[in-house]
Design an enzyme around this catalytic site. Structure first.
Site, PDB file in Angstrom:
ATOM      1  CG  ASP A  57     -31.705   9.469 126.100  1.00  0.00           C
ATOM      2  OD1 ASP A  57     -31.345  10.403 126.843  1.00  0.00           O
ATOM      3  OD2 ASP A  57     -32.804   9.456 125.512  1.00  0.00           O
ATOM      4  CG  HIS A 125     -34.433   9.742 129.123  1.00  0.00           C
ATOM      5  ND1 HIS A 125     -35.410   9.289 129.972  1.00  0.00           N
ATOM      6  CD2 HIS A 125     -35.029   9.866 127.914  1.00  0.00           C
ATOM      7  CE1 HIS A 125     -36.544   9.131 129.319  1.00  0.00           C
ATOM      8  NE2 HIS A 125     -36.337   9.479 128.050  1.00  0.00           N
ATOM      9  CG  HIS A 243     -36.690   4.888 121.563  1.00  0.00           C
ATOM     10  ND1 HIS A 243     -36.999   4.320 122.785  1.00  0.00           N
ATOM     11  CD2 HIS A 243     -35.896   5.944 121.852  1.00  0.00           C
ATOM     12  CE1 HIS A 243     -36.433   5.008 123.759  1.00  0.00           C
ATOM     13  NE2 HIS A 243     -35.758   6.007 123.214  1.00  0.00           N
TER      14      HIS A 243
END
Length: 716
Positions: A57, A125, A243
């Site tokens: 990502d 992503h 995260h």
């Protein structure tokens, strides 16, 4: 290992989830993502590390904007290029680890001076997509800025081979596994289709480091990667995708390895996990030992979050029983938000360097979650969340979602006949907008419904592709394929009454869901026609989002390709005959005789180039891009003489006005003599056909592009 010195230590800066390009159109937060990534790269250069390891990502989208790509390439070039030689020696076969035109590490390229290499896998992503199945990291690799490894070309048969590096007497085996859909990866591990390779010699001397980008927690039964699925010989696992920053490695006694979760370098959601201070780490590997040095990032926008229950707050506990208390409740909540703003700015100032000139603190991110269910039959009169948030326009960065109201229990309400059943409000409260996973939201909603035709799990996957991957045609393709398969199933059944049809539909839907869960049924992606040369994306918009660009049906693919060719044909001013030739089978024609029509030869060469562009696609579509075998067979034989076109055999021009009119009406592509115009009965010359309307090879018969063309040929 005894006797090892600093010269034998491999120093690696570890980071993940930079999400460059996140919210880049926001006038306040638009530059946050690339600034934090630039800080990470500058730290790597300042600390003089041997390499940088990114766990997925890097970009927030798999089609990053020019601005995002520019900022990433600028940071990489500023910090990775230099005259200092890289001390890492590659011992493995680089063609096994790196694909593409440059299948080697960039610091061994004689044309590029790389002093600090970057190794990266892709995440969910910035995964590969589109024609050629390229990722944004492929662009960085071909430009010599990143070493893109850990690809998973087959998600149902994964083979993981390490990049073997050595510095002094320290040997590092770097394993990488880019993101795979969690449910599919869980099934692949369970079926034993994931194979890890180890160095062939001195296995005990290698430090085994692996980086992955998957769910770390069990959001669903199979929607994550359990740590015990990974092999026991690993020493450290760097976990991307999550995260929340858990930078200190945690030991897994069952598997005998450590797990480190660096977390993201930017807050992409207003959740408690994102409010934890952001760090990167410098990993020092000496022999089989390692140590981690956390470094807190300073350019991160300050973020403070708090959750309260109104019924437990002493100051406003009794407001629920009073009338007209909205203003008082709003003032109380505004006071809490002001305290959070001061707290966030104070925490930001504490991590800044004292020797640097003091700068103005950035506007913080604030989130106040309020549970407003009132006991005893009362209620709290809360202000509109967006109107409340707009009160802090000059103080916060998120001016539309400062506050979030929710209830723990659903209130009793009368159900409207025919209305869709919604999940319990407690479920919706947990699925906050910031942390929502599309598959889970769709599953919770559909579990309350009674679907008859559309498979539930495929439905969730299509919605996920539409939202996460920006696939504009995902839902259309899913509905089209589902209806088509159901119709085909029903047409193959014997006659049944209405109740029997309903049972058959439901049974077939259950079978489709089972096939999808087992990986036997894959979601088909929309096929896009080649973009015409005259299409201007800046003026006309993105080509792949246009209705005319999509190939809806596999059965109609040949016709669609011909339509695409007809869009391209007018670029060169070709007539209808030239258009038809572009859609024909890719049969090579002999070059025209000397002195013939050289212009026609150029058209034929262009036709072959167009065929090359069309054939760049997946293997399952490749066979459909060729014309049916019967067409080339006819093309190799000379057609029999036709009564309606005797000029096919005799090149002599037809006599009389009637003959000329007849030739034009039937569009007979014969070859009359154009050098000697013939006069008819009235002394006028017969109208010449242009070069573009003439087929100069009698042995080639173009494939028809429409039903009209086929019927015309049958009448001849």
């Amino acid at each position: 290992m005894p006797g090892l010195t600093a010269a034998d230590t491999i120093r690696i800066l570890v980071a993940t989830d930079s999400h460059v390009g996140y919210n880049e159109r926001d006038h306040i937060r638009g530059d946050d993502s690339w600034k934090s990534f630039h800080e990470v790269m500058c730290l790597a250069k300042e600390k003089d590390v041997d390499m940088v390891l990114l766990a997925g990502d890097l970009f927030h989208e798999n089609k990053p904007s020019r601005k995002s790509m520019y900022q990433v390439m600028r940071s990489l070039r500023m910090n990775c290029l230099g005259e200092k030689p890289c001390e890492l020696e590659v011992l493995s076969d680089m063609t096994e680890n790196f694909q593409g035109a440059f299948n080697h590490v960039n610091y061994e390229d004689p044309d590029i001076n790389i002093s600090m290499p970057v190794f990266s896998i892709h995440g969910n992503h910035d995964d590969p997509s589109g024609e050629g199945h390229f990722a944004a990291l492929d662009l960085l690799q071909v430009s010599g800025l990143v070493n893109y490894f850990g690809r998973t070309p087959e998600s149902d048969n994964i083979r993981i081979k390490p990049v073997l590096l050595q510095k002094g007497n320290t040997k590092l085996a770097l394993y990488g596994m880019s993101n795979v859909r969690d449910e599919r990866l869980f099934r692949t591990f369970r079926d034993g289709k994931v194979k890890f390779f180890q160095p062939g010699t001195q296995k005990e001397d290698w430090f085994n480091l692996m980086t992955v980008h998957q769910n770390h927690h069990s959001y669903t039964e199979t929607g994550y990667l359990p740590e015990n699925f990974l092999p026991e010989f690993l020493d450290l696992v760097v976990w991307g995708h999550e995260h929340e920053c858990l930078i200190e490695p945690k030991y897994n006694p069952e598997m005998n390895f450590h797990v480190m979760q660096p977390g993201s370098s930017i807050a992409t959601s207003l959740m408690p996990g994102e409010a934890v201070p952001k760090h990167v780490a410098i990993l020092s590997v000496t022999g089989r030992d390692f140590k981690v040095e956390p470094i807190r990032l300073k350019t991160i926008r300050p973020f403070a979050m708090k959750e309260i229950v109104l019924s437990e707050e002493k100051e406003i506990k009794n407001l629920a029983k009073r009338q007209d208390h909205r203003a008082e409740l709003t003032r109380y909540l505004m006071g809490i938000v002001d305290d959070l703003i001061d707290q966030a700015i104070e925490e930001w100032r504490e991590v800044q360097d004292d020797d640097e000139p003091e700068e103005e603190a950035p506007k913080p991110l604030i989130r106040l979650r309020v549970e407003f269910s009132a006991p005893g039959g009362g209620h709290y009169d809360c202000e509109n969340p967006q109107r409340f948030s707009n009160r802090f326009v000059e103080k916060v960065a998120n001016t539309n979602d400062v506050i979030q109201f929710y209830r723990k229990k659903a209130s009793a309400s009368r159900k409207i006949p025919g209305a869709a059943d919604m999940p319990e409000e407690s479920v919706l409260a947990q699925l906050a907008v910031d942390s929502v996973r599309i598959e889970k939201l769709v599953r919770e909603f559909l579990e309350a419904q009674n679907l008859t035709i559309l498979p539930q799990n495929s439905f969730g996957d299509a919605v996920s592709q539409f939202v996460d991957k920006d696939d504009k045609h995902a839902m259309e393709v899913f509905v089209h394929d589902s209806l088509k398969s159901q119709l085909k199933h029903l047409m193959g059944m014997d006659q049944a009454d209405e109740e029997g049809l309903t049972d058959a539909l439901d049974q077939f839907r259950l079978e489709q869901e089972a096939k999808f869960a087992q990986g036997l049924l894959k979601t088909r992606k929309a096929k896009i026609k080649p973009k015409p040369a005259t299409w201007n994306s800046d003026d006309d918009g993105s080509w792949d989002q246009q209705p005319i660009a999509q190939l809806v049906s596999d059965d109609d693919e040949m016709g669609d390709e011909e339509d695409a060719a007809s869009v391209v044909a007018p670029v060169r001013g070709r007539g209808k005959a030239a258009t038809t030739k572009k859609a024909a089978a890719p049969v090579k024609k002999a070059a025209p005789a000397k002195g013939g029509r050289g212009k026609k030869k150029v058209v034929e060469e262009d036709s072959e180039e167009e065929q090359d562009i069309l054939m760049v696609d997946s293997s399952e579509e490749e066979s459909e891009l060729f014309v049916k075998p019967t067409a080339p067979a006819r093309a190799t034989k000379k057609p029999a003489p036709r009564k309606a076109s005797p000029a096919k055999r005799a090149p002599a021009a037809p006599r009389g006005r009637a003959a000329a009119a007849k030739t034009q009406a039937k569009l007979d592509f014969s070859q009359p003599s154009f050098s000697q115009p013939k006069a008819n009965g009235t002394g006028k010359k017969m109208k010449d056909l242009s070069d573009d309307e003439i087929d100069d090879d009698d042995a080639f018969e173009p494939a028809p592009s429409t039903a009209t063309a086929r019927s015309t040929r049958s009448k001849r």
